[in-house]
Structure formats: C-alpha cells, structure tokens
Design a protein around this motif. Structure first.
Motif, PDB file in Angstrom:
ATOM      1  N   ASN A  89      24.544 -48.192  39.198  1.00  0.00           N
ATOM      2  CA  ASN A  89      25.824 -47.508  39.140  1.00  0.00           C
ATOM      3  C   ASN A  89      25.513 -46.009  39.177  1.00  0.00           C
ATOM      4  OD1 ASN A  89      28.554 -46.976  38.845  1.00  0.00           O
ATOM      5  ND2 ASN A  89      28.450 -47.035  36.622  1.00  0.00           N
ATOM      6  N   THR A 116      22.392 -42.594  36.769  1.00  0.00           N
ATOM      7  CA  THR A 116      22.355 -44.007  37.128  1.00  0.00           C
ATOM      8  C   THR A 116      21.969 -44.827  35.910  1.00  0.00           C
ATOM      9  OG1 THR A 116      21.471 -45.662  38.674  1.00  0.00           O
ATOM     10  CG2 THR A 116      19.945 -43.977  37.912  1.00  0.00           C
ATOM     11  N   GLU A 171      22.029 -51.642  47.513  1.00  0.00           N
ATOM     12  CA  GLU A 171      22.483 -52.691  46.606  1.00  0.00           C
ATOM     13  C   GLU A 171      21.627 -53.921  46.887  1.00  0.00           C
ATOM     14  OE1 GLU A 171      24.296 -55.801  46.591  1.00  0.00           O
ATOM     15  OE2 GLU A 171      24.374 -55.584  44.432  1.00  0.00           O
ATOM     16  N   VAL A 179      29.371 -45.623  46.554  1.00  0.00           N
ATOM     17  CA  VAL A 179      29.769 -45.633  45.162  1.00  0.00           C
ATOM     18  C   VAL A 179      31.192 -45.080  45.066  1.00  0.00           C
ATOM     19  CG1 VAL A 179      29.248 -44.753  42.866  1.00  0.00           C
ATOM     20  CG2 VAL A 179      27.390 -45.315  44.443  1.00  0.00           C
TER      21      VAL A 179
END
Length: 180
Positions: A89, A116, A171, A179
């Motif tokens: 993330n 992250t 990913e 994102v």
C-alpha cells in the motif's frame, strides 16, 4: 520491511578499480535468517538482498542494487503466502516545496514523501502533463518511507501536485496497478 542483517564497509576513493568485497550468496542468506533450503534459489524466495553504496560524508545514495527471485516467483500459496511478497500500500504522505535552488532549466523543486506497509517493487511515480523529472523512479521500496525530488520545468503548486500525482507499484498477483 524489517532488516535482519546489515554490514558497513569503509571504502577509499581508489576502490573503483578492484573487487573490494566478496561473500558467498549462501552465507548472505544465512546471515539474513532466510528460510532454510538446499538451494540458494529456493532461499531467495524468502529474502531480498539489497546493496547500497553511499557517500559517507554526505549520506547521498550513489547506487542501489538488489538480488531476489523474479517477482512472479515471490508469490506464495497456502502456508507460504504470509512469508512471501504481499500487496504493498504505497501512499503519498506529503508534498512540499523544497529549499533546494533549482538549476539549469528547472523552475521549482518539490519534495514528495512516500510510505509503504510492505516491500514495493518497481514503484513508479508520475505527474501527467507536467514537464519535469523525478530524481528516482522505477525503484524498489524496501523501507517504510522514501523522499523523492521532483524538478519542474514550469511553475506549479503543492495543491496542483496533490491533484495530479499518481503512484504505481508491482502487485504480486496481478502485475502493475495504480495506487488510488
């Protein structure tokens, strides 16, 4: 994002002509407490080895390289899944006008801080329709935070950048994603 082994070497200016450090891959994997296994290629599925060359006086990163399995090989199933690469993330935490004086053809310099929660591979940041350059892009984010510099060729604002900045990262199960 936890570092399990670190080593620092002091190098002198003339070291660029010689090999100054060697260590077997199996020893590095053992020092990093990587998953035991008979083959180093299997053990690399559980660890990433990162080499960072820094200028000791300024703290500037001169070069950064890493060794790991291919991204597709870092996806686990069943019991292995929690130990393997997880979906990161990556978030833009802050955007601010830098104190650095822009050089040559640049008008402004901005600091952009990213964060992250997991290792993020091939992080790519872009500012569509804005002429300029980031000081780093397409990098692996192996620490919780990273600050980038954006050198713009046209004047803009912090507010305008917040609206247009986009971040992408690899990913593990689906390839690249933007994102939100």
């Amino acid at each position: 994002l936890e570092e399990s082994y670190s080593e620092t070497l002091d190098l002198v200016d003339y070291c660029h002509e010689f090999i100054v450090y060697t260590k077997p891959l199996s020893e590095l994997l053992a020092l990093g407490n990587c998953q035991p296994g008979e083959y180093d290629s299997y053990r690399l599925k559980y660890c990433m080895i990162e080499f960072i060359l820094m200028d000791k006086s300024s703290g500037q990163v001169l070069s950064s390289n890493s060794i790991s399995s291919s991204p597709n090989g870092l996806v686990g199933e069943g019991e292995d899944a929690p130990a393997m690469l997880q979906t990161p993330n990556v978030v833009i935490q802050s955007v601010s006008l830098s104190n650095e004086i822009p050089g040559s053809s640049y008008k402004e310099v901005y600091d952009i801080e990213l964060s992250t929660d997991n290792v993020a591979l091939f992080v790519w940041i872009q500012a569509p329709d804005l002429k300029g350059n980031f000081d780093d892009n397409g990098f692996h984010m192996t620490t919780a935070r990273k600050t980038l510099r954006l050198y713009t060729k046209t004047e803009t604002s912090v507010e305008a950048l917040w609206k247009i900045l986009k971040v992408r990262a690899y990913e593990p199960n689906h390839g690249f994603y933007i994102v939100p």
